[in-house]
Design a protein around this motif. Structure first.
Motif, PDB file in Angstrom:
ATOM      1  N   ASP A  35       0.709  -1.463   0.129  1.00 23.99           N
ATOM      2  CA  ASP A  35      -0.018  -0.223   0.051  1.00 23.99           C
ATOM      3  C   ASP A  35       0.960   1.460   0.051  1.00 23.99           C
ATOM      4  O   ASP A  35       0.770   1.964  -0.394  1.00 23.99           O
ATOM      5  N   ALA A  36       1.777   1.433   0.740  1.00 22.71           N
ATOM      6  CA  ALA A  36       2.440   1.970   0.660  1.00 22.71           C
ATOM      7  C   ALA A  36       3.868   2.689  -0.505  1.00 22.71           C
ATOM      8  O   ALA A  36       3.493   4.286  -1.224  1.00 22.71           O
ATOM      9  N   LEU A  37       3.283   1.998  -1.542  1.00 20.85           N
ATOM     10  CA  LEU A  37       3.908   1.751  -2.694  1.00 20.85           C
ATOM     11  C   LEU A  37       3.033   1.697  -3.838  1.00 20.85           C
ATOM     12  O   LEU A  37       3.376   1.663  -5.144  1.00 20.85           O
ATOM     13  N   LYS A  63       7.477   9.908   1.036  1.00 21.15           N
ATOM     14  CA  LYS A  63       6.354  10.404   0.253  1.00 21.15           C
ATOM     15  C   LYS A  63       5.370  11.592   0.799  1.00 21.15           C
ATOM     16  O   LYS A  63       4.599  11.815   0.050  1.00 21.15           O
ATOM     17  N   GLY A  64       5.508  11.708   2.015  1.00 24.28           N
ATOM     18  CA  GLY A  64       5.531  12.283   3.008  1.00 24.28           C
ATOM     19  C   GLY A  64       3.664  11.986   2.591  1.00 24.28           C
ATOM     20  O   GLY A  64       2.930  12.621   2.687  1.00 24.28           O
ATOM     21  N   GLN A 121      15.777   5.097  -8.042  1.00 26.12           N
ATOM     22  CA  GLN A 121      15.624   4.186  -9.359  1.00 26.12           C
ATOM     23  C   GLN A 121      13.763   5.446  -9.842  1.00 26.12           C
ATOM     24  O   GLN A 121      13.015   4.266 -10.729  1.00 26.12           O
ATOM     25  N   LYS A 122      13.397   6.490  -8.881  1.00 27.79           N
ATOM     26  CA  LYS A 122      12.150   6.381  -9.371  1.00 27.79           C
ATOM     27  C   LYS A 122      10.895   6.155  -9.089  1.00 27.79           C
ATOM     28  O   LYS A 122       9.969   6.656  -9.953  1.00 27.79           O
ATOM     29  N   PHE A 123      11.460   5.025  -8.436  1.00 27.08           N
ATOM     30  CA  PHE A 123       9.873   4.613  -7.552  1.00 27.08           C
ATOM     31  C   PHE A 123       9.032   5.112  -6.349  1.00 27.08           C
ATOM     32  O   PHE A 123       8.187   4.631  -5.728  1.00 27.08           O
ATOM     33  N   ILE A 124       9.868   6.172  -5.617  1.00 28.65           N
ATOM     34  CA  ILE A 124       9.154   6.347  -4.996  1.00 28.65           C
ATOM     35  C   ILE A 124       9.405   8.107  -4.935  1.00 28.65           C
ATOM     36  O   ILE A 124      10.301   8.167  -5.586  1.00 28.65           O
ATOM     37  N   ASP A 172      21.907  -7.098   5.829  1.00 33.24           N
ATOM     38  CA  ASP A 172      21.194  -5.571   6.750  1.00 33.24           C
ATOM     39  C   ASP A 172      22.071  -5.373   8.205  1.00 33.24           C
ATOM     40  O   ASP A 172      22.233  -6.439   8.544  1.00 33.24           O
ATOM     41  N   GLU A 173      22.526  -4.206   8.177  1.00 34.78           N
ATOM     42  CA  GLU A 173      22.737  -4.069   9.431  1.00 34.78           C
ATOM     43  C   GLU A 173      22.879  -3.280  10.617  1.00 34.78           C
ATOM     44  O   GLU A 173      22.507  -2.313  11.765  1.00 34.78           O
ATOM     45  N   GLY A 174      21.064  -3.246   9.750  1.00 37.86           N
ATOM     46  CA  GLY A 174      20.036  -2.336  11.139  1.00 37.86           C
ATOM     47  C   GLY A 174      19.548  -1.582  10.401  1.00 37.86           C
ATOM     48  O   GLY A 174      18.409  -0.806  10.799  1.00 37.86           O
ATOM     49  N   ASP A 175      19.470  -0.844   8.840  1.00 38.94           N
ATOM     50  CA  ASP A 175      19.549  -0.263   8.382  1.00 38.94           C
ATOM     51  C   ASP A 175      19.004  -0.405   6.805  1.00 38.94           C
ATOM     52  O   ASP A 175      18.472   0.144   5.787  1.00 38.94           O
ATOM     53  N   GLY A 176      18.944  -2.005   6.641  1.00 42.52           N
ATOM     54  CA  GLY A 176      18.416  -2.447   5.764  1.00 42.52           C
ATOM     55  C   GLY A 176      17.629  -2.089   4.526  1.00 42.52           C
ATOM     56  O   GLY A 176      17.515  -1.612   3.348  1.00 42.52           O
ATOM     57  N   GLY A 177      16.585  -1.093   6.243  1.00 46.00           N
ATOM     58  CA  GLY A 177      14.825  -0.956   4.840  1.00 46.00           C
ATOM     59  C   GLY A 177      15.376   0.488   4.528  1.00 46.00           C
ATOM     60  O   GLY A 177      15.049   0.371   3.714  1.00 46.00           O
ATOM     61  N   LYS A 178      16.210   1.132   5.296  1.00 48.21           N
ATOM     62  CA  LYS A 178      16.422   2.412   4.572  1.00 48.21           C
ATOM     63  C   LYS A 178      17.212   2.755   3.280  1.00 48.21           C
ATOM     64  O   LYS A 178      17.078   3.294   2.470  1.00 48.21           O
ATOM     65  N   GLN A 179      18.249   1.543   3.395  1.00 48.58           N
ATOM     66  CA  GLN A 179      19.266   1.407   2.362  1.00 48.58           C
ATOM     67  C   GLN A 179      18.340   1.080   0.989  1.00 48.58           C
ATOM     68  O   GLN A 179      18.395   1.179  -0.118  1.00 48.58           O
ATOM     69  N   LEU A 180      17.206   0.354   1.133  1.00 53.56           N
ATOM     70  CA  LEU A 180      16.508  -0.498   0.104  1.00 53.56           C
ATOM     71  C   LEU A 180      15.420   0.699  -0.298  1.00 53.56           C
ATOM     72  O   LEU A 180      15.246   0.824  -1.005  1.00 53.56           O
ATOM     73  N   ALA A 181      15.614   1.681   0.293  1.00 50.99           N
ATOM     74  CA  ALA A 181      14.257   2.815   0.437  1.00 50.99           C
ATOM     75  C   ALA A 181      14.961   3.442  -0.635  1.00 50.99           C
ATOM     76  O   ALA A 181      14.694   4.659  -1.683  1.00 50.99           O
ATOM     77  N   GLU A 182      16.316   3.664   0.135  1.00 50.59           N
ATOM     78  CA  GLU A 182      17.399   4.988  -0.670  1.00 50.59           C
ATOM     79  C   GLU A 182      17.666   4.788  -2.425  1.00 50.59           C
ATOM     80  O   GLU A 182      17.463   4.865  -2.852  1.00 50.59           O
ATOM     81  N   TYR A 183      17.701   3.565  -1.986  1.00 52.79           N
ATOM     82  CA  TYR A 183      17.817   2.608  -3.683  1.00 52.79           C
ATOM     83  C   TYR A 183      17.021   2.683  -4.483  1.00 52.79           C
ATOM     84  O   TYR A 183      16.580   3.172  -6.021  1.00 52.79           O
TER      85      TYR A 183
END
Ligand SMILES: Cc1cc2nc3c(=O)[nH]c(=O)nc-3n(C[C@H](O)[C@H](O)[C@H](O)COP(=O)(O)OP(=O)(O)OC[C@H]3O[C@@H](n4cnc5c(N)ncnc54)[C@H](O)[C@@H]3O)c2cc1C
Ligand SMILES: Nc1ncnc2c1ncn2[C@@H]1O[C@H](COP(=O)(O)O)[C@@H](O)[C@H]1O
Lengths: 320, 261
Positions: free
Chosen positions: A224-226, A319-320, B258-261, B243-254
């Motif tokens: 949903d977020a994406l 996404k804010g 790529q303009k998916f977010i 993942d060293e604790g910030d894997g989710g953030k790193q993936l978001a950065e990627y």
């Protein structure tokens, strides 16, 4: 210019996206003539015209809903007989393939299924297919009869190109076989409010690693977020954690989104068969040896119960 | 009266092997071991269950394929089918779906049937069109892609989980059904079954037996032609991070990059 028949997939007159893709591809081969079976042809014709249908041949009859597949084949054949098209394009749904298969037998034409692209050649259309679980790309053509080709969703982006979309009544006589298999009841799938799995630009899938139906909301939250559709591996479906209609793979849906996110999925060949043509692939898996990592553009080796919530939060924040 | 069931099974290269094309662009059946298509095991299983429910039934398993395809028939026989028919002819090499459905239809008619059971798709070609083509050629109702099936009083009923809806279907015999992998796990052959299978009859038929001309089938008779086949270039190696604790953030950065977010 030659005409190309395009079989319309719609829900009560709302034309589904794969049909718009078909019209876009059909224009490479000739003038698209759409075949609309069922209600609300007028509404559909507007959309079909916007995407290049010069004519819309429409028929409505109770038989289309009351009996399986064959009435639609009778109608498509009637359209074929009246138009003598250079090719017939049908969306690659389970039903679409069956309709195309029976038509091909009747008109003595070769059939190509699950095309992902079409080009023209002196010898007629050439279809690109992705085979052996997407390990090979083939180019094929039909050597006898007017080509009957089914095309996978997400094979191209729909492009508008205004045409007349002139609505014409198609007269259909049903053969004896039409009423052979009765549909005694029908329960429409409940809408999830999320994008359709095969049409979605982003798909987030969960596998055995999700470890229970009660954890799937985690996957849904990320989806949903994406703005994504939710998929599942067969292991997750067989365990009863998520409905079969969401299964991605050889015996589920084939998806080809811009982005595929695999969480807790090992990447077995049968799963890959359904997602390997995705443009960008990312995976979250705690096993660095999982075969899914051979496919990824970006992968996180880690526990999905840590990574997914953090990712979801971060997506929402950005996404804010 | 006995219920005559014909199950169509295909011998396919193992999907977990490294499948290739032969020089003539047909499926290379040499380099990878073959087996009974897993999806056709479900067809055999449902046929066995239908036969169990019937007072009297006979199951014939049928394949069109090269010599080795006998292995697929043996497996189906060891699961419990009664007899087998193998359509085998050098001129069949390269036959496409339309041609195969033609050959199968002739063989089914020759064998005699009340119910034809197919798998949902073959695991090599994955077209999923043969059952519909067969029903068209045989001129019998098609009740396909069933996740539940039963036969009673000359009527076959079943559940079809379609793209948009779940449907209950009903058709009079003779009819053709195909079943999905949701229809229930296929049984393993027992030792007794394997031994018994060795004695069960396997009839071999060639094109002459079916009154089919060689030029109606095979590579030259095919309705379609593969122009070329290319191995898909391997995906360029991606980035895999621990993942060293910030894997989710790193993936978001990627994903943002790529303009998916
Ligand atoms: C004829 C046939 C058809 C088939 N069709 C399909 C199909 O259509 N679709 C399909 O998907 N499969 C299909 N399969 C099944 C396929 O072979 C695999 O069994 C299936 O895909 C495995 O699903 P999975 O990856 O979820 O499970 P597994 O292979 O068990 O993988 C689970 C993964 O999750 C990881 N994991 C576990 N816990 C965590 C955690 N906390 N955090 C992160 N990662 C974790 C593990 O490391 C593992 O890699 C088919 C098989 C056959 C024989
Ligand atoms: N060569 C064959 N011999 C016997 N049955 C076949 C053959 N090819 C396909 N079938 C049957 O048709 C089904 C669908 O196959 P396909 O349309 O090739 O995906 C299979 O599950 C089998 O039941």
């Amino acid at each position: 210019m030659a005409e190309v028949l395009v079989y319309v997939d719609h829900v009560d007159g709302a034309v589904r996206k794969p049909t718009l893709e078909l019209l876009t591809l059909a224009r490479k081969l000739g003038d698209p003539v759409a075949v609309h079976l069922g209600p609300n042809a007028e509404e559909a014709a507007k959309t079909l015209g916007e995407y290049g249908a010069t004519r819309v041949l429409a028929a409505d009859a109770a038989e289309f809903a009351d009996y399986l597949v064959v009435p639609k084949v009778d109608a498509l054949q009637a359209a074929y007989d009246s138009v003598s098209p250079a090719a017939v394009l049908v969306p690659s749904s389970a039903e679409g393939k069956e309709i195309a298969a029976r038509l091909a037998v009747r008109i003595g034409s070769g059939i190509i299924t699950d095309a992902v692209d079409l080009e023209t050649s002196d010898e007629g259309p050439v279809a690109t297919q992705s085979v052996f679980a997407a390990a090979f790309t083939t180019r094929s053509r039909v050597s006898k009869g007017a080509p009957v080709i089914t095309v996978k969703p997400n094979s191209t982006s729909p492009e508008a190109a205004s045409a007349a979309g002139a609505l014409e009544e198609l007269s259909v006589g049903f053969g004896e076989a039409a009423t052979g298999t009765k549909v005694t009841s029908r329960t429409p799938r409940e809408s999830t409010g999320r994008p359709e799995l095969t049409e979605a630009a982003i798909v987030v899938s969960g596998g055995r690693g999700v470890n229970g139906a009660e954890n799937f909301p985690l996957i849904e939250g990320l989806a949903d977020a994406l703005g994504a559709a939710v998929g599942a591996s067969r292991a997750a479906v067989d365990a009863g954690w998520y409905p079969h209609s969401h299964q991605v793979g050889q015996t589920g849906k084939t998806v080809s989104p811009q982005l595929y996110v695999a969480t807790g999925i090992s990447g077995a060949i049968q799963h890959r068969a359904g997602m390997q043509t995705s443009k960008t692939i990312v995976a979250i898996n705690k096993d660095s040896e999982a075969p899914i990592f051979d496919l990824v553009d970006y992968g996180i080796v880690g526990d999905l119960f840590e990574v997914v919530p953090q990712l979801t939060e971060e997506v929402k924040t950005r996404k804010g | 009266m006995s219920l005559r069931i014909v199950v169509c099974v295909k011998y396919v290269p193992d999907a977990t092997g490294d499948r290739h094309f032969a020089e003539d662009l047909t499926t290379d059946r040499e380099s990878v071991d073959g087996l009974l298509s897993e999806l056709d095991e479900y067809a055999v299983e449902q046929a066995l269950q239908i036969a169990d429910e019937a007072d009297d039934a006979e199951i014939t398993v049928l394949t069109v394929g090269p010599e080795d395809a006998k292995d697929a028939l043996r497996k189906a026989l060891s699961m419990g089918a009664d007899k087998a028919v193998h359509v085998e002819d050098d001129d069949l090499h390269g036959t496409d779906a339309l041609g195969t459905s033609y050959v199968l239809a002739k063989a089914i008619e020759k064998t005699g049937y009340d119910l034809v059971v197919c798998g949902m798709a073959s695991t090599d070609g994955t077209m999923g069109v043969l059952p519909a083509m067969l029903a068209e050629r045989l001129g019998v109702p098609q009740a396909t892609l069933l996740s539940e099936v039963s036969v009673e009083d000359g009527t076959v009923t079943g559940r079809r989980d379609g793209d948009a809806a779940t449907e209950q279907l009903s058709a009079q015999l003779p009819a053709l059904v195909s079943v999905t992998d949701q229809s229930g796990e296929a049984r393993y052959p027992s030792f007794k079954g394997i031994m018994a299978a060795k004695k069960k009859p396997v009839e071999s038929l060639d094109l002459d037996d079916l009154d089919i001309d060689a030029d109606e089938v095979g590579l030259d008779g095919a309705w379609t032609k593969v122009e070329d086949a290319a191995e898909r270039p391997p995906r360029s190696a991606g980035t895999v991070v621990k993942d060293e604790g910030d894997g989710g953030k790193q993936l978001a950065e990627y994903l943002a990059g790529q303009k998916f977010i």
